[in-house]
Design a protein around this motif. Structure first.
Motif, PDB file in Angstrom:
ATOM      1  N   LYS A 144       0.974  -1.233  -0.026  1.00 23.85           N
ATOM      2  CA  LYS A 144      -0.172  -0.089   0.131  1.00 23.85           C
ATOM      3  C   LYS A 144       0.957   1.311   0.041  1.00 23.85           C
ATOM      4  CE  LYS A 144      -4.081   2.145   1.402  1.00 23.85           C
ATOM      5  NZ  LYS A 144      -5.449   1.704   1.416  1.00 23.85           N
ATOM      6  N   LYS A 215     -13.374  -3.461   8.134  1.00 21.92           N
ATOM      7  CA  LYS A 215     -12.242  -3.641   7.138  1.00 21.92           C
ATOM      8  C   LYS A 215     -12.264  -2.573   6.113  1.00 21.92           C
ATOM      9  CE  LYS A 215     -14.565  -7.084   4.211  1.00 21.92           C
ATOM     10  NZ  LYS A 215     -15.600  -6.606   4.366  1.00 21.92           N
ATOM     11  N   SER A 216     -11.039  -2.379   5.446  1.00 19.50           N
ATOM     12  CA  SER A 216     -10.921  -1.310   4.507  1.00 19.50           C
ATOM     13  C   SER A 216     -12.020  -1.504   3.049  1.00 19.50           C
ATOM     14  CB  SER A 216      -9.640  -1.372   3.692  1.00 19.50           C
ATOM     15  OG  SER A 216      -9.600  -0.383   2.790  1.00 19.50           O
ATOM     16  N   HIS A 217     -12.349  -0.342   2.717  1.00 22.69           N
ATOM     17  CA  HIS A 217     -13.264  -0.285   1.496  1.00 22.69           C
ATOM     18  C   HIS A 217     -12.416   0.069   0.213  1.00 22.69           C
ATOM     19  CE1 HIS A 217     -16.069   0.083   4.846  1.00 22.69           C
ATOM     20  NE2 HIS A 217     -16.388  -1.059   4.616  1.00 22.69           N
ATOM     21  N   TYR A 218     -11.134   0.053   0.243  1.00 27.19           N
ATOM     22  CA  TYR A 218     -10.519   0.220  -0.629  1.00 27.19           C
ATOM     23  C   TYR A 218      -9.665  -0.482  -1.275  1.00 27.19           C
ATOM     24  CZ  TYR A 218     -11.591   5.179  -1.727  1.00 27.19           C
ATOM     25  OH  TYR A 218     -12.116   6.418  -2.269  1.00 27.19           O
ATOM     26  N   PRO A 219      -9.930  -1.347  -1.834  1.00 21.41           N
ATOM     27  CA  PRO A 219      -9.261  -2.729  -2.270  1.00 21.41           C
ATOM     28  C   PRO A 219      -8.340  -1.991  -3.358  1.00 21.41           C
ATOM     29  CG  PRO A 219     -11.547  -2.820  -3.056  1.00 21.41           C
ATOM     30  CD  PRO A 219     -11.381  -1.809  -2.236  1.00 21.41           C
ATOM     31  N   ARG A 221      -8.494  -2.451  -6.691  1.00 27.81           N
ATOM     32  CA  ARG A 221      -9.117  -2.094  -7.831  1.00 27.81           C
ATOM     33  C   ARG A 221      -9.763  -0.724  -7.463  1.00 27.81           C
ATOM     34  NH1 ARG A 221     -14.581  -1.864  -7.785  1.00 27.81           N
ATOM     35  NH2 ARG A 221     -14.516  -3.208  -6.152  1.00 27.81           N
TER      36      ARG A 221
END
Ligand code: UDP
Ligand code: MG
Length: 340
Positions: A144, A215-219, A221
């Protein structure tokens, strides 16, 4: 304007499927408002505004419960999920006529709420925009960190002005937001757009923590989509690159043509080879240059369609430059309490 009027702060918090973390962080935001108000830096009429971004879990119910519990909590609900950037924008636009300053922050506790004190101080010292900048990214995975940092460099190289290691944790004055509202584009990339508005700014650094829950919503994609949107929304440099390539290829093509003709004269080639190579080189170069020129026009049309303001005036000699704080004890309480 009363002499002891204090700025009203609205903390704007986008929330998407955050039922796990919201009950933990909401009281922290409220506590921060109370600390700041207790120290006399902001008005007691400040608020925490949650923006429900079309969550499919209990997020909106939680927000409504919070709003019923304490008048300092407010919530708005988007009709569907539109993504983080749009959620923040919706909150800021909702806040801009009701407060003097906004601070946008994620609701997962990753951004250090403690940095708000310094943000407000910078505002009181004259900054209209204060960017929260991550001091270190130790809690992010190597992947990241690497992708994010390369992205800032790429954006800079592409001619977009962004603050290094700044996400969407920032203070913006209502005054700046009034001008920001004139940026009517629909593809929004807030961290690249806010600097376009101008006005004095400052940065405050903070350590980014781990998510408190959920959990993160920024995978990857979504991160790539955001990156691509950032570049294409802020810059037409990729188009200019085509023109540059075109000129480059034409020059290389010219060298090849000379070489092909020389080979033909020396008799090292079969009949028709030199002329074919010449045509390919010539056409390749011409096509790329033509694409580039077309692209320049498309780029200009693109920028025109955004209808961005052509200038923004920050001060006039015939107007005092004092900040107009929304009155603490206004006679019309409906103006500021904005009860849902
Ligand atoms: N968020 C949102 N809409 C979305 C995705 C995320 O409003 O479609 C909010 C989310 O609730 C959080 C913030 O945006 O407050 C940042 O998201 P997240 O923490 O998932 O991203 P990360 O910190 O991992 O980049
Ligand atoms: Mg997060």
């Amino acid at each position: 304007m009363g002499t002891n009027a204090k700025p009203i702060l609205w903390i704007v918090v986008p929330c998407y499927n955050e039922e796990q973390v919201l009950p933990l962080t909401a009281p922290m935001f409220l506590q921060k408002l109370q600390d700041l108000a207790g120290r006399g830096q902001i008005s007691g009429n400040s608020r925490v505004l949650f923006v429900n971004d079309g969550s499919s879990d209990r997020t909106w119910e939680i927000i409504r419960e919070l709003a019923a519990q304490d008048e300092h909590y407010l919530g708005i609900c988007q009709s569907r999920n539109r993504g983080h950037q749009n959620a923040v924008l919706a909150g800021l636009m909702e806040a801009k006529d009701r407060c003097d300053i906004t601070i946008s922050i994620d609701c997962d506790g990753q951004d250090d709420i403690g940095a708000m004190d310094r943000m407000v101080e910078e505002y009181l010292n004259g900054a209209e925009v204060v960017y929260g900048v991550r001091a270190k990214r130790e809690t992010d995975s190597f992947f990241k960190r690497f992708t994010a940092e390369s992205f800032y460099k790429l954006l800079k190289g592409m001619g977009a002005e962004v603050v290094y290691n700044h996400a969407d944790y920032r203070l913006i004055s209502a005054r700046v937001l009034q001008h920001f509202a004139d940026f009517e584009e629909v593809n929004i990339y807030l961290r690249g757009m806010v600097p376009l508005v101008g006005f004095p700014s400052a940065t405050v650094s903070y350590d980014r923590a781990e998510r408190l829950a959920g959990k993160s919503h920024y995978p990857l994609r979504k991160m790539l989509a955001l990156a691509f949107n950032g570049i294409t929304s802020l810059s037409v440099k990729p188009i200019t690159l085509i023109t540059t390539f075109g000129i480059g290829f034409s020059l290389i093509g010219l060298v090849f043509m000379i070489w092909a003709v020389a080979e033909a004269i020396l008799g090292n080639t079969v009949a028709g080879w030199a002329s074919t190579v010449c045509i390919i080189c010539l056409l390749g170069g011409i096509q790329l240059i033509s694409l580039g020129i077309l692209g320049q026009y498309i780029g200009k049309t693109y920028l025109e369609t955004k209808h961005r303001p052509r200038y923004i005036i920050s001060a006039r000699t015939w107007e005092p430059e004092t900040r107009r704080y929304i009155e603490d004890d206004s006679s019309d309480p409906a103006d500021k309490t904005c009860s849902p």
